[in-house]
Scaffold this active site. Structure first.
Site, PDB file in Angstrom:
ATOM      1  CG  ASP A 108      -1.047 -11.657  -1.915  1.00  0.00           C
ATOM      2  OD1 ASP A 108      -2.026 -10.957  -2.264  1.00  0.00           O
ATOM      3  OD2 ASP A 108       0.131 -11.323  -2.118  1.00  0.00           O
ATOM      4  CD  GLU A 136       8.072   7.666   2.479  1.00  0.00           C
ATOM      5  OE1 GLU A 136       8.759   8.063   1.518  1.00  0.00           O
ATOM      6  OE2 GLU A 136       8.409   6.741   3.219  1.00  0.00           O
TER       7      GLU A 136
END
Ligand SMILES: [Zn+2]
Length: 165
Positions: A108, A136
């Site tokens: 995907d 992050e």
């Protein structure tokens, strides 16, 4: 990605059906483009509380979602070197690999199919800090995971969760 021109002789390629698959073929020199998944490598790292190290994707595809640190294998690089290098670049941590956790087909990724070799390892040094590609970084408990990018990475997480129960 399908080629339009032959990489050997520059002729415009034809689409031909071969073995049930559509392939680009050169009528001049016989070149056939075979599409193969790109190999990538990453590492599953868990801390002493069982939490999983994840990085938040800064760039597309799936910007803003989270993944285990991983990246494409460069030509001339060992698979395990890629995994350690990517993890250090993205998280600042230096990892010692213990074993192969799983190998997954990822279908995907809009950039193309990949084969992901996931190692398992532990932190040996460094300081947790988000790198260039990561918005992050952090350790997450399996019962409190953020939204994970890529179906193959979600499968890895789902198996970890199942093995707990
Ligand atoms: Zn050609």
């Amino acid at each position: 990605m399908l080629f339009r021109y032959c990489p050997h002789c520059g002729t415009v390629l034809d689409k031909r059906e071969e073995g049930g698959k559509l392939r680009m073929r050169c009528g001049e020199c016989g070149f056939i483009q075979y599409l193969n998944p790109a190999p990538a490598a990453g590492i599953l790292v868990r801390d002493d509380k069982g939490r999983v190290l994840l990085v938040r994707r800064k760039f597309e595809p799936f910007a803003g979602l989270w993944t285990m640190p991983a990246g494409f294998i460069e030509y001339g690089e060992e698979v395990s070197e890629t995994a350690v290098r990517e993890l250090e670049e993205e998280t600042g941590l230096i990892i010692e690999i213990e074993t192969i956790h799983t190998v997954e087909s990822c279908r995907d990724d809009p950039r193309g199919d990949t084969v992901l070799v996931m190692y398992e390892g532990h932190v040996r040094g460094g300081k947790l800090e988000a790198g260039d590609d990561a918005g992050e970084v952090g350790f997450f408990p399996l019962d409190g995971l953020p939204e994970i990018a890529f179906a193959c990475q979600r499968r890895v997480m789902e198996r970890l969760i199942r093995n707990l129960s």
